[in-house]
Design a protein around this motif. Structure first.
Motif, mmCIF file in Angstrom:
data_model
loop_
_atom_site.group_PDB
_atom_site.id
_atom_site.type_symbol
_atom_site.label_atom_id
_atom_site.label_comp_id
_atom_site.label_asym_id
_atom_site.label_seq_id
_atom_site.Cartn_x
_atom_site.Cartn_y
_atom_site.Cartn_z
ATOM 1 N N GLU A 163 27.779 -145.525 6.091
ATOM 2 C CA GLU A 163 28.726 -146.263 5.257
ATOM 3 C C GLU A 163 30.118 -145.646 5.363
ATOM 4 O OE1 GLU A 163 26.420 -148.153 1.526
ATOM 5 O OE2 GLU A 163 26.568 -145.967 1.462
ATOM 6 N N PRO A 164 30.722 -145.648 6.546
ATOM 7 C CA PRO A 164 32.057 -145.058 6.671
ATOM 8 C C PRO A 164 33.084 -145.901 5.934
ATOM 9 C CG PRO A 164 31.457 -146.204 8.691
ATOM 10 C CD PRO A 164 30.235 -146.217 7.813
ATOM 11 N N CYS A 165 34.125 -145.255 5.430
ATOM 12 C CA CYS A 165 35.140 -145.943 4.632
ATOM 13 C C CYS A 165 36.506 -145.699 5.249
ATOM 14 C CB CYS A 165 35.096 -145.442 3.195
ATOM 15 S SG CYS A 165 36.397 -146.152 2.181
ATOM 16 N N ASP A 166 37.237 -146.770 5.545
ATOM 17 C CA ASP A 166 38.520 -146.652 6.206
ATOM 18 C C ASP A 166 39.536 -145.877 5.379
ATOM 19 O OD1 ASP A 166 37.542 -148.047 8.334
ATOM 20 O OD2 ASP A 166 38.579 -149.926 7.877
ATOM 21 N N GLU A 167 39.561 -146.084 4.054
ATOM 22 C CA GLU A 167 40.545 -145.382 3.225
ATOM 23 C C GLU A 167 40.374 -143.869 3.305
ATOM 24 O OE1 GLU A 167 39.755 -149.302 0.965
ATOM 25 O OE2 GLU A 167 38.663 -147.908 2.263
ATOM 26 N N VAL A 168 39.138 -143.416 3.299
ATOM 27 C CA VAL A 168 38.861 -141.981 3.323
ATOM 28 C C VAL A 168 39.179 -141.392 4.693
ATOM 29 C CG1 VAL A 168 37.118 -140.213 2.873
ATOM 30 C CG2 VAL A 168 37.062 -142.363 1.597
ATOM 31 N N VAL A 169 38.699 -142.059 5.748
ATOM 32 C CA VAL A 169 38.937 -141.565 7.106
ATOM 33 C C VAL A 169 40.432 -141.580 7.417
ATOM 34 C CG1 VAL A 169 38.432 -141.905 9.549
ATOM 35 C CG2 VAL A 169 36.657 -142.335 7.845
ATOM 36 N N GLY A 170 41.125 -142.653 7.036
ATOM 37 C CA GLY A 170 42.554 -142.737 7.290
ATOM 38 C C GLY A 170 43.341 -141.658 6.573
ATOM 39 N N PHE A 171 42.974 -141.351 5.338
ATOM 40 C CA PHE A 171 43.639 -140.285 4.591
ATOM 41 C C PHE A 171 43.491 -138.954 5.322
ATOM 42 C CE2 PHE A 171 43.985 -136.883 1.557
ATOM 43 C CZ PHE A 171 44.980 -137.282 0.670
ATOM 44 N N ALA A 172 42.295 -138.678 5.811
ATOM 45 C CA ALA A 172 42.040 -137.401 6.490
ATOM 46 C C ALA A 172 42.830 -137.298 7.791
ATOM 47 C CB ALA A 172 40.544 -137.243 6.751
ATOM 48 N N PHE A 173 42.865 -138.370 8.570
ATOM 49 C CA PHE A 173 43.627 -138.333 9.820
ATOM 50 C C PHE A 173 45.118 -138.131 9.535
ATOM 51 C CE2 PHE A 173 39.914 -139.724 12.110
ATOM 52 C CZ PHE A 173 40.155 -139.331 13.427
ATOM 53 N N GLU A 174 45.645 -138.804 8.530
ATOM 54 C CA GLU A 174 47.059 -138.635 8.176
ATOM 55 C C GLU A 174 47.334 -137.204 7.717
ATOM 56 O OE1 GLU A 174 49.718 -140.342 8.435
ATOM 57 O OE2 GLU A 174 48.966 -142.322 9.032
ATOM 58 N N ALA A 175 46.413 -136.636 6.935
ATOM 59 C CA ALA A 175 46.591 -135.264 6.458
ATOM 60 C C ALA A 175 46.590 -134.283 7.619
ATOM 61 C CB ALA A 175 45.488 -134.904 5.461
ATOM 62 N N ALA A 176 45.694 -134.489 8.587
ATOM 63 C CA ALA A 176 45.644 -133.596 9.746
ATOM 64 C C ALA A 176 46.898 -133.741 10.596
ATOM 65 C CB ALA A 176 44.398 -133.892 10.575
ATOM 66 N N ARG A 177 47.362 -134.961 10.794
ATOM 67 C CA ARG A 177 48.557 -135.172 11.604
ATOM 68 C C ARG A 177 49.787 -134.552 10.944
ATOM 69 N NH1 ARG A 177 50.504 -141.114 13.477
ATOM 70 N NH2 ARG A 177 50.764 -141.394 11.217
ATOM 71 N N ALA A 178 49.915 -134.701 9.629
ATOM 72 C CA ALA A 178 51.069 -134.150 8.931
ATOM 73 C C ALA A 178 51.108 -132.633 9.007
ATOM 74 C CB ALA A 178 51.059 -134.603 7.466
ATOM 75 N N ARG A 179 49.930 -132.015 9.080
ATOM 76 C CA ARG A 179 49.848 -130.553 9.114
ATOM 77 C C ARG A 179 49.758 -129.996 10.530
ATOM 78 N NH1 ARG A 179 47.923 -132.503 4.581
ATOM 79 N NH2 ARG A 179 47.913 -131.243 2.663
ATOM 80 N N HIS A 180 49.678 -130.876 11.538
ATOM 81 C CA HIS A 180 49.438 -130.445 12.920
ATOM 82 C C HIS A 180 48.166 -129.593 12.983
ATOM 83 C CE1 HIS A 180 53.444 -131.925 13.834
ATOM 84 N NE2 HIS A 180 53.910 -131.198 12.846
ATOM 85 N N ALA A 181 47.162 -130.043 12.228
ATOM 86 C CA ALA A 181 45.912 -129.296 12.103
ATOM 87 C C ALA A 181 44.797 -130.033 12.828
ATOM 88 C CB ALA A 181 45.540 -129.122 10.632
ATOM 89 N N ARG A 182 43.745 -129.288 13.159
ATOM 90 C CA ARG A 182 42.547 -129.916 13.707
ATOM 91 C C ARG A 182 41.794 -130.600 12.576
ATOM 92 N NH1 ARG A 182 37.780 -126.371 16.418
ATOM 93 N NH2 ARG A 182 37.599 -125.704 14.238
ATOM 94 N N LEU A 183 41.218 -131.758 12.865
ATOM 95 C CA LEU A 183 40.382 -132.473 11.905
ATOM 96 C C LEU A 183 38.921 -132.246 12.271
ATOM 97 C CD1 LEU A 183 40.016 -134.407 9.528
ATOM 98 C CD2 LEU A 183 40.187 -136.310 11.158
ATOM 99 N N ARG A 184 38.203 -131.585 11.391
ATOM 100 C CA ARG A 184 36.769 -131.378 11.593
ATOM 101 C C ARG A 184 36.020 -132.398 10.747
ATOM 102 N NH1 ARG A 184 33.069 -125.966 10.268
ATOM 103 N NH2 ARG A 184 31.104 -126.864 11.003
ATOM 104 N N VAL A 185 35.270 -133.262 11.405
ATOM 105 C CA VAL A 185 34.541 -134.330 10.725
ATOM 106 C C VAL A 185 33.061 -133.968 10.700
ATOM 107 C CG1 VAL A 185 34.111 -136.800 10.604
ATOM 108 C CG2 VAL A 185 36.232 -135.959 11.646
ATOM 109 N N LEU A 186 32.468 -134.023 9.515
ATOM 110 C CA LEU A 186 31.084 -133.583 9.338
ATOM 111 C C LEU A 186 30.231 -134.699 8.750
ATOM 112 C CD1 LEU A 186 28.889 -131.308 9.188
ATOM 113 C CD2 LEU A 186 29.716 -130.876 6.871
ATOM 114 N N HIS A 187 29.097 -134.930 9.368
ATOM 115 C CA HIS A 187 28.060 -135.778 8.789
ATOM 116 C C HIS A 187 26.824 -134.920 8.581
ATOM 117 C CE1 HIS A 187 25.285 -139.081 8.041
ATOM 118 N NE2 HIS A 187 24.468 -138.534 8.939
ATOM 119 N N ALA A 188 26.297 -134.906 7.377
ATOM 120 C CA ALA A 188 25.082 -134.143 7.074
ATOM 121 C C ALA A 188 23.891 -135.097 7.049
ATOM 122 C CB ALA A 188 25.224 -133.432 5.734
ATOM 123 N N TRP A 189 22.792 -134.661 7.620
ATOM 124 C CA TRP A 189 21.591 -135.483 7.687
ATOM 125 C C TRP A 189 20.385 -134.640 7.327
ATOM 126 C CZ3 TRP A 189 17.788 -134.164 11.342
ATOM 127 C CH2 TRP A 189 18.175 -133.180 12.270
#
Length: 293
Positions: A163-189
């Motif tokens: 159930e991925p959500c565009d608002e959440v993913v988009g916020f994270a990508f924008e935050a990483a881009r603004a900080r010039h940081a790596r984005l680590r994406v985690l799915h737990a199963w």
């Protein structure tokens, strides 16, 4: 007029840390900073008018203290401040609705005084229609510090690939881009058991094979976002275990942890989900709670 980055301040070390974090975020986003103090003063029928003046004076002192803190950290930030009447949760939820995001101080677990502050922070995160970022005060070893002062670290995003959500993913990508940081994406199963297997599912597939399948699903979910943000370095990871524990571990030393919160049209009792609730208390880094329907 650009919507501001807002922060609730009450004079506590946690709220001052949140104010400093919000000031840096406002500069990153090119937004003004709104300092907000909520007065929980309710005049009685026979209460003198001077009591209200005293409450406003105390609020002004809190706001000036916060402004001094943020100007020392970010001299170029555009600051304005405001006082509002309580209750605190309702006033802060309203502020979040008119802001780019709202930052609040959070004590997490392990401190007796954190229960009251935690109830306000959790209530706002559960009801706000805009992103709420909860910031811990710095600990003895730099715990909870904004990484702008301590060096580059990851932005961590928790994703449920079912159930991925565009608002959440988009916020994270924008935050990483603004900080010039790596984005680590985690799915737990978690490995299925006989009680959770669906029709036709095979329960004998080993952990490594299942991990590879989940990683493939995660890559597929993120492909469009990679194309949209080619300048963001993305690390895709999966972990077997409880999502809250996996996220708290992944966020150790991170700059920001981003999680989602599903809003409902008519909630009986507004509350965050169990994973978001747990990471708010456990994560040492700032936690961004991004609402979605």
């Amino acid at each position: 007029m650009l919507s501001p980055v807002a922060v609730g301040v009450d004079g506590s070390p946690e709220s001052l840390a949140a104010a400093e974090w919000a000031a840096r975020e406002a500069v990153r986003r090119g937004r003004p900073l709104r300092l907000l103090h909520v007065r929980n003063w309710h005049p009685g029928r026979n209460e003198a008018a001077t009591a209200g003046a005293a409450a406003r004076h105390r609020a002004g002192r809190v706001l000036r203290q916060a402004e001094e803190r943020v100007r020392a950290a970010c001299p170029d930030v555009r600051v304005h401040h405001e006082q509002a009447e309580g209750p605190a949760t309702a006033a802060l939820v309203k502020a979040a609705g008119h802001a780019e995001l709202l930052a609040l101080g959070s004590r997490g677990l392990g401190r007796l005084g954190g229960l009251l502050v935690g109830s306000v922070a959790l209530g706002v995160a559960a009801q706000a229609t805009g992103p709420v970022v909860l910031v811990r005060a710095a600990g003895p070893a730099g715990e909870g510090q904004d990484v702008a002062a301590t060096g580059q670290r990851d932005v961590v995003l928790g994703v449920d690939v079912t159930e991925p959500c565009d608002e959440v993913v988009g916020f994270a990508f924008e935050a990483a881009r603004a900080r010039h940081a790596r984005l680590r994406v985690l799915h737990a199963w978690r490995m299925p058991d006989p009680f959770t297997l669906g029709p036709g599912e095979i329960g004998l597939v080993g952990g490594p094979e299942r991990a590879g399948e989940w990683l493939g699903f995660l890559s597929a979910v993120l492909q469009a976002w990679r194309d949209k943000y080619p300048d963001v370095d993305v690390l895709e990871t999966v972990a077997e275990g409880r999502p809250a524990a996996a996220l708290a571990e992944a966020a150790s030393g991170a700059e920001l942890l981003v999680v989602g919160h599903r809003l409902t049209e008519r909630p009986v009792i507004p509350r965050t989900g169990p994973v978001t609730h747990a990471v708010i208390h456990q994560a040492a880094c700032p936690v961004a709670v991004v609402p979605h329907y």
